[in-house]
Design an enzyme around this catalytic site. Structure first.
Site, mmCIF file in Angstrom:
data_model
loop_
_atom_site.group_PDB
_atom_site.id
_atom_site.type_symbol
_atom_site.label_atom_id
_atom_site.label_comp_id
_atom_site.label_asym_id
_atom_site.label_seq_id
_atom_site.Cartn_x
_atom_site.Cartn_y
_atom_site.Cartn_z
ATOM 1 N NE ARG A 21 -22.324 -2.456 3.928
ATOM 2 C CZ ARG A 21 -21.883 -2.301 5.173
ATOM 3 N NH1 ARG A 21 -22.109 -1.199 5.832
ATOM 4 N NH2 ARG A 21 -21.208 -3.263 5.753
ATOM 5 C CB SER A 136 -5.530 -6.135 17.720
ATOM 6 O OG SER A 136 -6.676 -5.614 17.123
ATOM 7 C CB THR A 243 -13.317 11.216 14.086
ATOM 8 O OG1 THR A 243 -13.739 11.690 12.805
ATOM 9 C CG2 THR A 243 -14.521 11.213 15.006
ATOM 10 C CE LYS A 246 -17.280 8.191 13.780
ATOM 11 N NZ LYS A 246 -17.893 8.027 12.458
ATOM 12 C CB THR A 275 -3.581 12.180 0.903
ATOM 13 O OG1 THR A 275 -4.896 12.456 0.460
ATOM 14 C CG2 THR A 275 -3.532 12.327 2.402
ATOM 15 C CB THR A 276 -5.058 17.128 -0.963
ATOM 16 O OG1 THR A 276 -4.445 17.062 -2.246
ATOM 17 C CG2 THR A 276 -5.488 18.560 -0.698
HETATM 18 N N1 PLP Z 1 -12.670 4.474 14.424
HETATM 19 C C1 PLP Z 1 -13.893 4.041 14.740
HETATM 20 C C2 PLP Z 1 -14.064 3.253 15.992
HETATM 21 C C3 PLP Z 1 -15.000 4.324 13.912
HETATM 22 O O1 PLP Z 1 -16.218 3.874 14.238
HETATM 23 C C4 PLP Z 1 -14.791 5.087 12.731
HETATM 24 C C5 PLP Z 1 -15.882 5.439 11.808
HETATM 25 O O2 PLP Z 1 -16.997 5.497 12.010
HETATM 26 C C6 PLP Z 1 -13.501 5.516 12.451
HETATM 27 C C7 PLP Z 1 -12.461 5.197 13.308
HETATM 28 C C8 PLP Z 1 -13.237 6.343 11.241
HETATM 29 O O3 PLP Z 1 -13.454 7.705 11.506
HETATM 30 P P1 PLP Z 1 -13.899 8.678 10.343
HETATM 31 O O4 PLP Z 1 -15.369 8.496 10.148
HETATM 32 O O5 PLP Z 1 -13.496 10.033 10.795
HETATM 33 O O6 PLP Z 1 -13.139 8.260 9.128
#
Ligand code: PLP
Length: 408
Positions: A21, A136, A243, A246, A275-276
């Site tokens: 990459r 899953s 998240t 995004k 973790t912090t």
């Molecule tokens: N879940 C999905 C479906 C994702 O595509 C991603 C990352 O792109 C994540 C979780 C992880 O999220 P973050 O980017 O906030 O670590």
């Protein structure tokens, strides 16, 4: 011992498999998004970003930038350690309340990323349920797969979005504690999970549900609560994960659910405890973005409009747009090297940045360019994208669809 050799071999393997990459050196320009500066080997160049997951451009929103600067000025930059050591910074408490409200849940818990939320959230949750069987979806994100793996629980993969297959498995394991783990919106194909049907099954067979809304929060639903809000099933899902990185334009991740479930995860999850914490300035910025998107639909509507226009213009030009039900516009290439070449040519010759998506992110043979239009991609930029892609497609001899057929 020649340790270096191991690493060179590992890198050689990636090169041989065309999986090495390369990331462009980019600098976004706040206020002019999606314009950015590319620090190319030949010097600085202006480019247009077409693949950022800052879907709504909230990363440059004055309220969000203002909240971050104001909080950093008032409280300093870092969080000062784990919550275990440094306590809760006040902005985190406010952020968690904002998120719980967004999803109509009793409580929320913030982690340092969406990845960590899934990894430590799922593994901790499942470990706390004796004899848990995890069901899953076949296309779940790596962070969910890692969380499932680390739980040590038995797992069965069901075919992507296939509720008949899911039910078959549930029926065979009736009476056993089960956790269904899926995404609401799959970001590489842009398709959506049948959440209502999954909730029906979970209720029928007594399973818990965990839904990753990473690509949907802020983007769907009247207040940006995601696909579950849009589909009216938010209250039927046990744990929602999202998240802040995004559509909210910041950093961090979270889960939201019943207070005792969240408290149990808070009290046991290594990825939370050791973790912090997220810095207060990041929390304040995220709060500003979430609050704004709870009441403003302009960004969501304009973004959907832009995505629809990109799809229509590219399809009319014969560019092989893959079918997608959402704001994501995948364009089929089907070969890793050509995919990388198309991306390189778009950047070098047309000032357009679209990262190639190759295996293992997508299956071999389905390599693609993944376009994510934002509210700020205007008609001129869309026309420029279509013209540039056509030139690159012709130059590389890539397959074009018949224009008249494609436009139907
Ligand atoms: N879940 C999905 C479906 C994702 O595509 C991603 C990352 O792109 C994540 C979780 C992880 O999220 P973050 O980017 O906030 O670590």
């Amino acid at each position: 011992m020649d340790y270096s050799h191991f690493f060179d071999k590992a890198l050689d393997r990636l090169h041989d498999e065309r999986r090495y990459r390369v990331f462009a050196d980019l600098e976004r320009i706040a206020g002019r998004y999606p314009h950015a500066v590319w620090h190319s080997p030949k010097g600085e160049r202006n480019v247009v970003m077409w693949c950022s997951n800052d879907y709504l451009g909230m990363g440059q929103h004055p309220k969000v930038v203002g909240a971050m600067v104001e909080t950093a000025t008032r409280t300093g930059t870092g969080a000062g350690g784990t919550r275990n050591i440094a306590g809760n910074n006040h902005a985190l408490i406010q952020l968690e309340a904002e998120l719980a409200d967004l999803h109509g849940k009793e409580a929320a818990l913030v982690f340092t990323s969406g990845y960590v939320s899934n990894q430590t959230g799922i593994s901790t949750l499942a470990k706390l349920i004796p004899n848990c069987l995890i069901l899953s979806d076949a296309l779940n994100h790596n962070s969910m797969i890692e969380g499932i793996r680390q739980s040590g629980c038995e797992r069965i993969v069901f075919r992507h979005n296939d509720t008949a297959h899911l039910e078959e498995i549930m029926r065979a394991h009736r009476g056993r504690p089960m956790l269904v783990a899926c995404e609401s919106l799959y970001s590489m194909d842009g398709d959506i999970a049948p959440l209502a049907k999954i909730c029906d099954l979970a209720e029928r067979y007594g399973a818990m549900t965990y839904v990753d809304e990473v690509h949907a929060v802020g983007m769907y639903g009247p207040r940006g609560g995601g696909i579950a809000e849009r589909d009216g099933v938010m209250h039927r899902i046990d744990l929602l994960e999202g998240t802040l990185a995004k559509s909210f334009g910041c950093l961090g991740g979270y889960i939201a659910g019943k207070a005792n479930v969240i408290d149990a995860i808070r009290s046991h999850a290594p990825g939370f405890i050791f973790t912090t914490a997220l810095p207060p300035a990041v929390c304040s910025a995220a709060i500003a973005a979430i609050r704004h998107l709870k009441t403003s639909s302009w960004e969501r509507e304009r973004q959907q409009d832009r995505a629809a226009r990109v799809k229509a213009i590219l399809i009319a030009a014969g560019i092989p747009v893959m079918s997608s039900d959402t704001h994501i516009v995948p364009v089929f290439v089907g070969d890793p090297e050509l995919c990388k070449k198309a991306s390189d040519l778009l950047l070098e010759e047309h000032g357009i940045y679209i990262q190639p998506i190759n295996y293992p992110t997508v299956p071999k043979g389905t390599e693609r360019l993944r376009i994510t239009p934002t509210p700020f991609h205007d008609d001129g930029l869309i026309d420029q994208l279509a013209n540039s892609m056509l030139l690159v497609w012709e130059r590389l001899g890539l397959q074009l669809n018949a224009k008249s057929l494609a436009a139907e």
